[in-house]
Design a protein around this motif. Sequence first.
Motif, PDB file in Angstrom:
ATOM      1  N   LYS A   1       0.962  -1.158   0.056  1.00 24.20           N
ATOM      2  CA  LYS A   1      -0.136   0.052   0.024  1.00 24.20           C
ATOM      3  C   LYS A   1       0.825   1.162   0.054  1.00 24.20           C
TER       4      LYS A   1
ATOM      5  N   GLY B   1      -2.812   0.199  -5.633  1.00 16.75           N
ATOM      6  CA  GLY B   1      -4.350   0.637  -5.811  1.00 16.75           C
ATOM      7  C   GLY B   1      -4.197   2.228  -5.991  1.00 16.75           C
ATOM      8  N   LYS B   2      -3.251   2.760  -6.045  1.00 17.95           N
ATOM      9  CA  LYS B   2      -3.200   4.360  -5.937  1.00 17.95           C
ATOM     10  C   LYS B   2      -2.707   4.945  -7.256  1.00 17.95           C
TER      11      LYS B   2
ATOM     12  N   GLU C   1      -0.625   3.708 -10.900  1.00 19.24           N
ATOM     13  CA  GLU C   1      -1.324   3.709 -12.306  1.00 19.24           C
ATOM     14  C   GLU C   1      -0.289   4.532 -13.210  1.00 19.24           C
TER      15      GLU C   1
ATOM     16  N   MET D   1      -8.277   3.556 -14.015  1.00 15.36           N
ATOM     17  CA  MET D   1      -9.177   2.785 -13.318  1.00 15.36           C
ATOM     18  C   MET D   1     -10.368   3.599 -13.104  1.00 15.36           C
TER      19      MET D   1
ATOM     20  N   GLU E   1      -3.858  -8.387  -5.893  1.00  8.43           N
ATOM     21  CA  GLU E   1      -5.070  -8.484  -6.765  1.00  8.43           C
ATOM     22  C   GLU E   1      -5.296  -7.246  -7.183  1.00  8.43           C
ATOM     23  N   GLN E   2      -5.148  -6.034  -6.330  1.00  2.55           N
ATOM     24  CA  GLN E   2      -5.433  -4.497  -6.932  1.00  2.55           C
ATOM     25  C   GLN E   2      -4.516  -4.287  -8.086  1.00  2.55           C
TER      26      GLN E   2
ATOM     27  N   ARG F   1      -5.815  -6.341 -11.180  1.00  2.00           N
ATOM     28  CA  ARG F   1      -6.864  -5.683 -11.874  1.00  2.00           C
ATOM     29  C   ARG F   1      -6.441  -4.700 -12.827  1.00  2.00           C
ATOM     30  N   MET F   2      -5.538  -3.769 -12.202  1.00  2.00           N
ATOM     31  CA  MET F   2      -5.194  -2.520 -12.753  1.00  2.00           C
ATOM     32  C   MET F   2      -4.386  -2.912 -13.970  1.00  2.00           C
TER      33      MET F   2
END
Length: 493
Positions: free
Chosen positions: A134, A139-140, A144, A341, A440-441, A444-445
């Motif tokens: 994190k 996921g941030k 991306e 996303m 997972e995040q 998926r990204m």
Amino acid sequence: MWIELFDYTNVLAILAASIFWFSLRRKPQNFPPGPRGLPFVGYIPFMEKNPAETFMKLKEKYGSVVSVQFGQEDWVILNDYDTISEAFVKQGQKFSGRPYNLYFELITKGRGFLTMDYGSTWKDLSKFGHATLKEMGMGKKRMETNVNEELRFLIESLTSSNGESIRMKLNLAVSNMVCRIALGSRLEYHESKFKHMIETFMKQSEDTSHSHMLFAVSLAPFLRFIPPFSNVVKITSEEAECLMAYLREFVEEHESNFDDSDIRDFIDAFLNEMKKRGKDDDAFNKIQLIRYVRDIFHAGSVTTSGTLTWGLLALVCYPKYQEKIAGEVLATLGEEGVPSMEHRDKMPYTSAFIQELIRLKTSAPLGVFHKNNEETNINGYTIPINTTIVPNIWAVHYDTKYFENPREFRPERFLDSDEKFCRSNHVIPFSIGLRHCMGEQLARMELFVFLTGIIQKLKVLPDPVKPLPSFYDGAFCMGTYEPPHFDVVFERR
């Protein structure tokens, strides 16, 4: 002659005794029902090319919870969503152990996070891993941005004729996202050490006699003493040592310029935790760090790159889907927009396509094996402590209870009457519960950004010289469901 006859008689006696013992062997009381196998090997000779299909068929006769013998062990197979959820979510702590597996032993030497048994050390490493990933941007927006930067290198690679397979090109790109997290920077695709690392990971999941024999050894460990299985075990162990040597170099390079006021990546964060805890810590030590980084590379590259490869095959086999996605992408991003996303809600068909892809082409059909840490009960059956538990994720994804005509590739099944995307809780490629995939995040990204980015810039067309394989020609290799080899032409839009 008498000596030869004596030896021959002894062999027959041992064989007869083994068969007699097997005939008397009984499963534990109130154990799940299942088929009987053969002496020594159990049910292995009756397995189909995709073991998940074999287990799914056993459900018709024995129910959702089935016992199957492999070697001298009885495994329990969970064949639907409700039983997997009951074990891994509702009774998560009881079912979150990891069984001994020779293949995992060969590549981890008893260390590592992915294959570690449930306990205080695993809890410490899990908590650290989730927090650090994190912190590294999982996921941030920052992550991306990194995916989009790698996308540019990937598109250049796909349009070049350098002799590398599509799978290798995708694997290098996906693995570079792991490099950014673990090592703090990307590596050049042509860097020899990087390529050799990826080739080693890919070798274990290719549709070859090597991977098939390795899988057989993981089911029946006694085969490791018998040629040619013994040679496969030797090669796998040597390749694992070579891979560890590469990762040790990365770790030692970080040690040489470590600065606790400037934590650059996962390795730095781990070294900092080692410094805080001091020497001889069970969870945070140099050997564990090397194994942890190895697990991150393996889990974060093979399955995602495989799914992306399936995605490109789907695009060229179903051109109407490709054009529909291209229409969504260009309407949302234009020719120069950057995939994000945040755009998923504006691309419902693209989202449905990806979800159908990870359902139909389940990257790890049997997940990662679990074991129960205490005697427990599921669906009325008693499961003795330390039983190997296998979640048949493939059977969930092909369950007619949730998916009509599940063997059809039909993205529209995930669109509602208003053409909006409908996420399904029964699509679980990353598993569920305490030991679900922590990446997972990121996965998926990568799937969304890489696929939309490729379609935005390129048309994926059949190779006029080399015929395409069927979209349904997959192979089960060392736990993963692999796409066939194929070639396509990438043309600029």
